[in-house]
Design a protein around this motif. Sequence first.
Motif, mmCIF file in Angstrom:
data_model
loop_
_atom_site.group_PDB
_atom_site.id
_atom_site.type_symbol
_atom_site.label_atom_id
_atom_site.label_comp_id
_atom_site.label_asym_id
_atom_site.label_seq_id
_atom_site.Cartn_x
_atom_site.Cartn_y
_atom_site.Cartn_z
ATOM 1 N N ILE A 13 2.092 1.820 -3.511
ATOM 2 C CA ILE A 13 1.021 2.357 -4.357
ATOM 3 C C ILE A 13 0.855 3.854 -4.116
ATOM 4 O O ILE A 13 0.764 4.656 -5.064
ATOM 5 C CB ILE A 13 -0.297 1.601 -4.079
ATOM 6 C CG1 ILE A 13 -0.178 0.148 -4.554
ATOM 7 C CG2 ILE A 13 -1.478 2.290 -4.765
ATOM 8 C CD1 ILE A 13 -1.325 -0.743 -4.094
ATOM 9 N N GLU A 14 0.831 4.244 -2.854
ATOM 10 C CA GLU A 14 0.648 5.656 -2.521
ATOM 11 C C GLU A 14 1.805 6.499 -3.043
ATOM 12 O O GLU A 14 1.596 7.589 -3.596
ATOM 13 C CB GLU A 14 0.510 5.812 -1.006
ATOM 14 C CG GLU A 14 -0.776 5.209 -0.446
ATOM 15 C CD GLU A 14 -0.814 5.201 1.066
ATOM 16 O OE1 GLU A 14 0.243 5.459 1.698
ATOM 17 O OE2 GLU A 14 -1.895 4.925 1.637
ATOM 18 N N ARG A 15 3.031 6.008 -2.893
ATOM 19 C CA ARG A 15 4.197 6.772 -3.344
ATOM 20 C C ARG A 15 4.238 6.882 -4.858
ATOM 21 O O ARG A 15 4.605 7.928 -5.410
ATOM 22 C CB ARG A 15 5.470 6.140 -2.795
ATOM 23 C CG ARG A 15 5.626 6.358 -1.295
ATOM 24 C CD ARG A 15 6.653 5.446 -0.674
ATOM 25 N NE ARG A 15 7.992 5.658 -1.195
ATOM 26 C CZ ARG A 15 9.034 4.895 -0.878
ATOM 27 N NH1 ARG A 15 8.877 3.872 -0.049
ATOM 28 N NH2 ARG A 15 10.222 5.162 -1.384
ATOM 29 N N HIS B 275 1.620 6.845 -6.894
ATOM 30 C CA HIS B 275 0.558 7.777 -7.292
ATOM 31 C C HIS B 275 0.934 9.214 -6.971
ATOM 32 O O HIS B 275 0.649 10.130 -7.757
ATOM 33 C CB HIS B 275 -0.754 7.386 -6.615
ATOM 34 C CG HIS B 275 -1.383 6.175 -7.221
ATOM 35 N ND1 HIS B 275 -2.369 5.444 -6.579
ATOM 36 C CD2 HIS B 275 -1.183 5.548 -8.415
ATOM 37 C CE1 HIS B 275 -2.749 4.434 -7.360
ATOM 38 N NE2 HIS B 275 -2.030 4.476 -8.472
ATOM 39 N N GLU B 276 1.578 9.428 -5.849
ATOM 40 C CA GLU B 276 2.020 10.785 -5.501
ATOM 41 C C GLU B 276 3.012 11.322 -6.525
ATOM 42 O O GLU B 276 3.059 12.526 -6.798
ATOM 43 C CB GLU B 276 2.650 10.788 -4.111
ATOM 44 C CG GLU B 276 1.651 10.620 -2.980
ATOM 45 C CD GLU B 276 2.331 10.433 -1.636
ATOM 46 O OE1 GLU B 276 3.590 10.427 -1.604
ATOM 47 O OE2 GLU B 276 1.613 10.282 -0.620
ATOM 48 N N THR C 241 0.830 -1.206 0.000
ATOM 49 C CA THR C 241 0.000 0.000 0.000
ATOM 50 C C THR C 241 0.858 1.247 0.000
ATOM 51 O O THR C 241 0.553 2.235 -0.692
ATOM 52 C CB THR C 241 -0.932 -0.015 1.231
ATOM 53 O OG1 THR C 241 -1.749 -1.193 1.196
ATOM 54 C CG2 THR C 241 -1.829 1.211 1.246
ATOM 55 N N GLN C 242 1.957 1.212 0.743
ATOM 56 C CA GLN C 242 2.874 2.357 0.739
ATOM 57 C C GLN C 242 3.450 2.601 -0.654
ATOM 58 O O GLN C 242 3.540 3.744 -1.111
ATOM 59 C CB GLN C 242 4.006 2.134 1.744
ATOM 60 C CG GLN C 242 4.970 3.301 1.827
ATOM 61 C CD GLN C 242 6.161 3.038 2.720
ATOM 62 O OE1 GLN C 242 7.275 3.493 2.440
ATOM 63 N NE2 GLN C 242 5.959 2.322 3.812
ATOM 64 N N LEU D 166 -6.687 -0.617 -5.122
ATOM 65 C CA LEU D 166 -5.829 0.548 -4.915
ATOM 66 C C LEU D 166 -4.877 0.769 -6.080
ATOM 67 O O LEU D 166 -4.599 1.912 -6.464
ATOM 68 C CB LEU D 166 -5.025 0.385 -3.624
ATOM 69 C CG LEU D 166 -5.824 0.235 -2.328
ATOM 70 C CD1 LEU D 166 -4.881 -0.048 -1.164
ATOM 71 C CD2 LEU D 166 -6.655 1.480 -2.069
ATOM 72 N N SER D 167 -4.359 -0.324 -6.630
ATOM 73 C CA SER D 167 -3.413 -0.204 -7.745
ATOM 74 C C SER D 167 -4.168 0.029 -9.049
ATOM 75 O O SER D 167 -5.402 -0.031 -9.091
ATOM 76 C CB SER D 167 -2.554 -1.462 -7.849
ATOM 77 O OG SER D 167 -3.314 -2.556 -8.323
#
Length: 405
Positions: free
Chosen positions: A294-296, A298-299, A291-292, A355-356
């Motif tokens: 994915i978030e990074r 996308h950011e 999850t981390q 999420l991805s």
Amino acid sequence: MVTSWRTAPGDALITHPITGLSVRQSFAPHWAGEVVRLRLSNRYSSVPLTLENVHLALEAEAGGAAMVPGSACPLTFDGGRRITLAAGETAVSDPIHFPVRPFQRVGVSFFAPEVTLQITRHLNANEHLYISIPGDHAADATGAAFLQVPDGYASNFLAIEALEVAAPRAVRTLVAVGDSITDGSGSAIAIPDGTPAAMTATDQRYPNHLQRRLLTAGLPLTVANAGIGGNELLGPGLLPQFGRGLIDRFDADVLSVTGATHVLVMIGTNDSGNALPGQVPSAEAMIAGYTQLIERAHEAGLKIILGTIPPAEGTVIDGLPVVGRLGLPIGIMHGTAEARQSRDAINAWIRAQTLSDGIVDFDACLEDPLRPGYLAPEYNSGDNLHPNPAGYRAMADCVDLDLLR
């Protein structure tokens, strides 16, 4: 510029002595271009690295040390033929006109004129490494002055990190990141129909096969390989040369890659397979790591695709059960009940999560339908963990290209 070829540096601990010698190493670019530049890395060394007479040339014979006569072009760095990289530094050569074509193999040669105590490397390049007799032979077209380093001893990429090419604005880079399965271990094993798969001649890693599919489909996307053998998601690998955990190296090996717009992540088998009993990371911890990422991604504006962890039951290395941390023999760890449960839970989450930006079910593509948890025989390199060339081709075929359009 986009990344036509790339490898991921892992450490600078153990390398072949190169002081006063020339080094020659080859690889296959993935994208065509007329203007190129070479990226060198001293990322993991604690001392400076000095190189002279860095050359690009076309490989005369796949896997050999000879270059095509007249094809060698010297590279400069800020106009000079000599470069010293400080500890931790990365440098990019001045752009030169040097036409490259997909899978037309290129050789990089350089001379190390000073005492070289450390050099940043990528472990197990799945390529032949050549080191010369004493002297500067970087520009030699013939391979007469070069000796092949034994594959099992030091077939590493030394100092080189990427070849970048000038490309139209529409061309993008997909970074395939992961462990030895992304890196291509086992890709030199003969294809089941008996066709030989010479290590440096056929480029049988799954990112190579995926690039071929993209070229055939006419998609403006080049694949950069950021796999490191033995790599893990959450922490450093079992051995130092297996690199930092993907969470720690994600910025350098994915987000900073020239031209990157997409990343395909497949990692996790070593987090459980190389852990002592009772120390296998929980599925919850692994999911938090994914999850981390994915978030990074996308950011940073990248699309991220997750791949399921392939089958690994019965894993052996050199005919012996895998050895765990601290050198303790603990049986076939990749196939323990604890590792299997973790892998199955992670794969179930990857398949279900939204999420991805997509998934690739490598596990389903490679699994033996008659023996769940095992690689299908036609895809097995022999160690029950790494696919053979046919398996790597099957992995590339599993990728839905619509995810990348």
